[in-house]
Design an enzyme around this catalytic site. Structure first.
Site, mmCIF file in Angstrom:
data_model
loop_
_atom_site.group_PDB
_atom_site.id
_atom_site.type_symbol
_atom_site.label_atom_id
_atom_site.label_comp_id
_atom_site.label_asym_id
_atom_site.label_seq_id
_atom_site.Cartn_x
_atom_site.Cartn_y
_atom_site.Cartn_z
ATOM 1 C CB ALA A 1 75.489 118.787 -20.280
ATOM 2 N N GLY B 1 73.148 121.368 -15.231
ATOM 3 C CA GLY B 1 73.293 120.053 -14.601
ATOM 4 C C GLY B 1 74.150 120.117 -13.340
ATOM 5 C CD GLU C 1 68.927 119.697 -13.790
ATOM 6 O OE1 GLU C 1 69.791 119.425 -14.642
ATOM 7 O OE2 GLU C 1 67.703 119.586 -13.983
ATOM 8 C CD GLU D 1 69.472 123.878 -17.444
ATOM 9 O OE1 GLU D 1 69.186 124.952 -16.853
ATOM 10 O OE2 GLU D 1 70.097 122.965 -16.898
#
Ligand code: NAD
Length: 697
Positions: free
Chosen positions: A63, A104, A107, A127
């Site tokens: 992010a 992210g 991901e 995270e």
């Protein structure tokens, strides 16, 4: 398509390149380009496969933190929407990963059907370090690729794995030697030639070693023990269990539910506060980011005692040579031997290579003459804490050092302006307050004198970061930010003894609340003579100084703490474990009797409130006086220098969490109690509480 992505086709293989410096954060400028590229590739019959890549330095760091807490972070397409589109994509899709794919970023890579990477690439889902869990399918996809055990490990520690390790785990399909794009194109062409289509991770099953129920019982026990009260790691285990037991979409729902719960919790709020607070400390309102800095290529350290040795190590660790200066040969030899022993310990633990240690030791030049350091770009004085001694040294430095050199003092209490005043270059003088052990503790208070030049401040802040510290600016006052506050905390710890607590009761309550160590055990570690010396100075300097004298009674007996084998506790030789001492109980009881103090039962709640609110109240004065630039800087001082528990977010963040009106009400209650004159509420606290505001914005 926005500038943050480019789309091109190479011989039947479409390529989306992400370019959103510095780390390819998946911000609102980047995400639409990925989806648009996918649509083009899908629509073009000449395209047989798709490659998504970043730069060789960064696939994506996840992010975009610049968009945290802004509407941009949830603008469509979101990462989960991109993941859905990846799952629906009809042609094989390859992630070409260089540098790192984190959070992210990984991901996104796990949404691709295949992954290739450069050898040194790091892959991870960190995270948990912010008290949350991977929220875009990471907890469901990662275990489907690497298995339940490795998935739990990677996500609960948050530590990334290198591509070489990712290969046997199945996280990576091929390591690319040489050019990343070339390698990825070759891999994609091979897929096409072999007729391989999309391979969706969501369709795979999770591998579990042995019986799943037994596996998860053991995982919960192990992770629960290591997570020390933080909820995120156990929530991650529950998500991996869902990945094993539930269909993919159900597992995703479970992940979303648990993610939302963690985001709302105080622990993750505190950890995220800490993450941003660390990035704030170097922002100084009147010293813009582009302030010119001075070149620091050589350093000198004066004094090879407890602090000088550790400070020297910080510099040579990053390749800056140091001349270390002492008065006498034996002190110099002792200092050098301690540095060598410290490095040798690290080598013996396998955390440093012998050659690296030798390289660092070779960067240190021991010397007995202060003139040996005259060519240094920065000199840090770390001699005895006495104004006359320091001023003498700064006079010499003023005469000796080349123009433009930074003259720094490691003083922990003395007036940096008074030190600067003996030189003809007060603009070059600054305080660099390291914490003990200086080679370990991350905090560096950078003390800005009234004449300190802006370039000197900017250079010292940048240098602090270079040597891997968290530099926090403090104005000049006795004790600066951290020690000025700790004095009030120490004062309360002694009043609590006066009133009926035992040292172990105070320490146990503080530790149960989350502090690394209680105040009395901490005193024993630092040396009780230090606080005693300060108090004796205060009795003279400040006629109205209120402090319990029970600490003096202990120190007068030569009980200085760990170094003398006894202090507030007893210590067996070679053991740092504090053992309660009946003699101390008696000293305290006698003190109460002599001063007519009636002992009473004191709750753990009161102990913690008095200790922590003493910090908070003093911090409010410090903030109001402009000694600290912002509340979050004070939090960083306590988080990185004083063992404050990260999940409490620092004293100011904690006070905000409790609510300032409630904090104020307790302080006003204490003001009516024992030695209440020390509890005058800080005007800033009263004001903010009245306005329903917080310290941290
Ligand atoms: P220390 O007594 O361990 O070391 C000081 C060294 O300076 C001694 O080896 C002494 O021989 C040397 N020295 C004295 N005068 C000198 C001179 N003129 N030229 C060269 N060397 C000289 O003290 P320390 O604990 O390292 O503290 C040093 C400074 O750091 C003090 O200002 C102290 O307040 C500050 N400080 C200490 C701590 C801590 O926990 N010890 C933490 C932060 C800051």
């Amino acid at each position: 398509m926005s500038d943050a992505t480019t789309y091109s086709v190479h011989d039947g293989i479409a390529v989306i390149v992400m370019n959103n410096p510095p780390v390819n954060g998946l911000g609102s400028v980047l995400r639409p380009g990925i989806v648009e590229g996918m649509k083009k590739a899908e629509a073009d019959p000449a395209v047989k496969a798709l490659v998504i890549m970043g730069t060789a330095k960064a696939f994506s760091g996840g992010a975009d933190i610049r968009e945290f807490n802004t509407p941009k972070s949830s603008m469509s397409p979101t990462l989960p929407e991109i993941n859905d589109a990846q799952d629906a994509f009809k042609k094989p899709m390859v992630a070409a990963i260089g540098g790192f794919a984190l959070g992210g970023g990984l991901e996104l890579a796990l949404g691709c059907h295949y992954r290739v990477a450069l050898p040194k690439t790091l892959l991870g889902l960190p995270e948990v370090k912010l008290g949350i869990l991977p929220g875009s399918g990471g907890t469901q996809r990662l275990p489907r690729v690497v298995g339940a055990a490795e998935g739990v490990k990677m996500m609960t520690t948050g530590n990334p794995v290198p591509a070489e390790k990712g290969l046997p785990l199945g996280l990576i399909d091929e390591i690319v030697q040489g050019d990343l794009l070339e390698g990825a194109l070759a891999f994609a062409k091979k897929l096409v030639a072999e007729g391989k289509g999309p391979r969706r991770i969501r369709d795979l099953a999770v591998k579990v070693d042995g019986d799943p129920k037994t596996f998860f019982e053991a995982a919960r026990a192990e992770v629960g023990k290591a997570s020390r009260g933080y909820p995120a790691p156990l929530e991650i285990v529950a998500c991996v269990e869902a990945a094993v037991n539930l269909p993919f979409d159900e597992g995703r729902k479970e992940e979303r539910r648990r993610f939302a719960g963690l985001v709302e919790g105080n622990e993750s709020k505190a950890l995220r506060h800490m993450f941003f607070a660390e990035r704030q400390t170097s922002k100084i309102p009147d010293v813009p980011d582009d302030t010119p800095t001075r070149k620091i290529e050589k350093a000198a350290v004066i004094g090879a005692g407890t602090m000088g040795g550790g400070i020297t190590m910080n510099f040579v660790n990053v390749g800056i040579p140091v001349t270390i200066i002492e008065m006498k040969q034996d002190a110099l030899d002792r200092g050098m031997a301690t540095i060598k022993k410290n490095y040798a310990n690290t080598v013996s633990k396998g955390r440093l290579k012998q050659e690296e240690m030798d390289k660092r030791m070779a960067l240190i030049t021991p010397a007995l003459d202060i003139a040996a350091g005259k060519d240094a770009d920065i000199v840090i004085e770390a001699v005895f804490e006495r104004m006359d001694v320091k001023q003498e040294i700064f006079k010499k430095l003023d005469a000796l050092m080349k123009p433009g050199a930074i003259l720094a003092s490691n003083t922990s209490t003395l007036d940096v302006d008074a030190i600067a005043a003996v030189t003809k270059r007060p603009q070059d003088v600054i305080g660099t307050h390291f914490f003990s052990p200086a080679n370990v503790m991350r905090l560096l208070e950078v003390v800005r004198g009234k004449a300190t030049g802006k370039d000197v401040l900017a250079t010292t802040m940048a240098l602090g970061k270079k040597i891997k510290k968290v530099p926090v600016v403090s104005g000049v006052c006795d004790g600066f930010i951290g020690n000025r506050m700790i004095e009030k905390y120490g004062q309360q710890s002694l009043f609590l003894l006066d009133e009926g607590c035992s040292p172990q009761q105070v320490d146990a309550a503080a530790q149960k609340w989350g502090l690394a160590m209680g105040p009395l055990a901490m005193g024993d570690m630092a040396g009780l003579d230090i606080g005693w010396e300060i108090r004796k100075r205060r009795y003279v300097e400040r006629p109205n100084f209120v402090y319990s004298k029970v600490g003096d009674k202990i120190a007068e007996l030569g009980r200085y703490g760990q170094k003398t084998g006894k202090g507030w506790y007893l210590y067996e030789a070679g053991n740092r474990k504090p053992v309660p001492d009946p003699e101390v109980e008696k000293i305290i009881a006698d003190y109460r009797k002599a001063n007519n103090i009636q002992a009473r039962q004191i709750s753990d709640e009161e102990i913690v409130e008095r200790l922590i609110y003493a910090l908070v109240n003093e911090a409010a004065y410090i903030l109001e006086e402009g000694i600290a630039l912002r509340a979050s800087d004070i939090d960083m001082v306590y988080l990185t220098g004083y063992g404050f528990p990260p999940y409490r977010g620092g004293p100011m963040f904690y006070a905000d969490t409790v609510g300032l009106p409630k904090v104020l009400a307790s302080i006003e209650k204490f003001q009516k109690g024992y030695m209440g004159e020390v509890w005058k509420p800080a005007p800033l606290l009263v004001k903010l509480a009245g306005e329903g505001k917080r310290f941290n914005g």
